[in-house]
Scaffold this motif. Structure first.
Motif: not given
Length: 428
Positions: A244-246, A284-287, A251-252
């Motif tokens: 969740n944190g990542l 969301v964060y993989a890229g 997203a930012k």
């Protein structure tokens, strides 16, 4: 007969309650296969490393009590992010560095010592990060100083699991720092757990509440330190916090670009997180990261119980049937598109590993070696000695082959002379 059944039931319940409140300190983990047989290792390359005590940076959203130079952190969630330095001792006051070296390189068969949390000195408490308080700036300056004196220029953020005392969490994170010859910077993120497995469901609720604090910590480390990358290692239910944190950071990062938060290696060991949510977060964060590694044991007994309690498969024992078509397609392509690597820990192929192991990342010398090679040397699975396969659903994965020791010897030979240095002789 009924009387004996009642007595037996009371004894069983008493035993369960007793065990649920008993949280011994961590023991020094078995020496990774990288260090076995007393060969040249990272401790040899760091002759100044002779202290039985380990200093460890930490951040926590637990509610603190007591004096700031000797804090106690409760099981209650707090609003602030507290920053400080913890001191962990290997063994007791009479334990010498020579004995610790023997344990740390596999040269000793004695019962391994406990890691005792001696002190937690809080240096700053953040209710708001703008502007950054002077005490917090001083804490980040200490991290920068540690980075300047470390050959590994990444910061590793460690996120522990549920039902974990602060002492056990500190002991787990201290292992990472210790087994690099104290030559990397580790920050422990301590989130609130009830420290009682009977309150597991409560821990899963507080894990979600801790995720924004972890995201804030990652953002602050990126903004206020000279780290090349921010790596994250989550264990068990820490994956719920970390996932969740990542996702919040990712997203930012989409707006600021991947270099804004400099996310590096993400390693989820035995992740106790809802599988569907875990995949959604990764999307969301993989890229925005260097690589994602997920270590799974499909026979994991703890995750089997968690799946029953949560009524959904866990990321460490995933059920692909729970995903919709879009999520399945993304996951199957993530290895090629985003550097997602699933490492299957198969107990039947790893000497001495129990079938239902949940603690394999620090309990097994093969797996702990792979964690080190991933986090500190940033090697791809094939370059770490693992072999590729495919599950029945078509999901690619990596595993430890029977000749892993020989493959590891070849890995070490290739790394000879690189920094940070690794054992110079073949592992037998």
């Amino acid at each position: 007969m009924r009387r004996y059944i009642v007595i037996f039931s009371l004894i069983a319940v008493s035993a369960i309650v007793g065990i649920s409140f008993y949280q011994p300190p961590m023991r020094l983990m078995p020496a990774p296969a990288l260090f076995l047989n007393g060969q040249t290792n990272t401790f040899s390359d760091a002759p100044e490393t002779t202290d039985p005590q380990i200093s460890l940076f930490y951040a926590t959203n637990r509610l603190p009590i007591g004096p700031r130079d000797n804090r106690i952190y409760t099981v209650v969630p707090g609003r602030d992010l507290n920053l400080g330095v913890a001191t962990i001792r290997i063994g007791n006051e009479t334990t010498t560095w020579e004995r610790i070296y023997e344990w740390s390189t596999g040269a000793s068969d004695d019962r391994r010592p406990f890691l005792h949390l001696e002190n937690m000195a809080e240096q700053a408490s953040l209710a708001d990060t703008n502007p950054l308080p002077e005490e917090a700036s001083a804490w980040f300056a200490q991290i920068n100083d540690a980075l300047a004196h470390s050959r590994n220029k990444d910061i590793i953020v460690y996120v522990h699991g549920a039902n974990t005392t602060v002492e056990r969490a500190a002991g787990q994170a201290a292992q990472l720092h210790h087994f690099t010859g104290r030559d990397t910077v580790v920050v422990l993120f301590v989130w609130p757990t009830a420290e009682n497995f009977l309150r597991y469901t409560r821990d899963m609720i507080t894990s979600l509440g801790a995720a924004p604090h972890l995201a804030t910590l990652i953002e602050l480390l990126a903004k206020n330190t000279s780290a090349e990358k921010i790596d994250v290692l989550t264990y068990s239910a820490g994956a719920t916090v970390g996932s969740n944190g990542l996702a919040l950071v990712g997203a930012k990062a989409r707006d600021q670009g991947p270099e804004g938060f400099r996310l590096g290696e993400i390693y989820h060991a035995a992740p106790d997180a809802d599988f569907r949510s875990f995949v959604d977060d990764m999307r969301v964060y993989a890229g925005q990261v260097r690589r994602i590694t997920v270590g799974v044991n499909l026979s994991d007994a703890a995750l089997r119980l968690s799946q029953f309690v949560n009524r959904a498969s866990r990321a460490g024992r995933p059920d692909m049937a729970e995903l919709d078509t879009e999520a399945t397609d993304w996951l199957l392509g993530a290895a090629a598109d985003y550097g997602l690597n699933v490492v299957r820990v198969r107990p039947e192929g790893i000497p001495g590993l129990s079938r239902g192991s949940h603690t394999f990342w620090y309990d097994d010398p093969w797996v702990s070696s792979d964690v080190l090679l991933t986090l500190f040397w940033h090697l791809r699975p094939g370059d770490r000695g693992l072999v590729e396969g495919n599950s029945r659903s078509g999901t690619p994965y990596w595993s430890f082959p029977p000749d892993y020791r020989n493959r590891l010897a070849a890995v070490l030979a290739r790394l000879q002379g690189e920094k940070p240095r690794v054992p110079s002789e073949a592992v037998k």
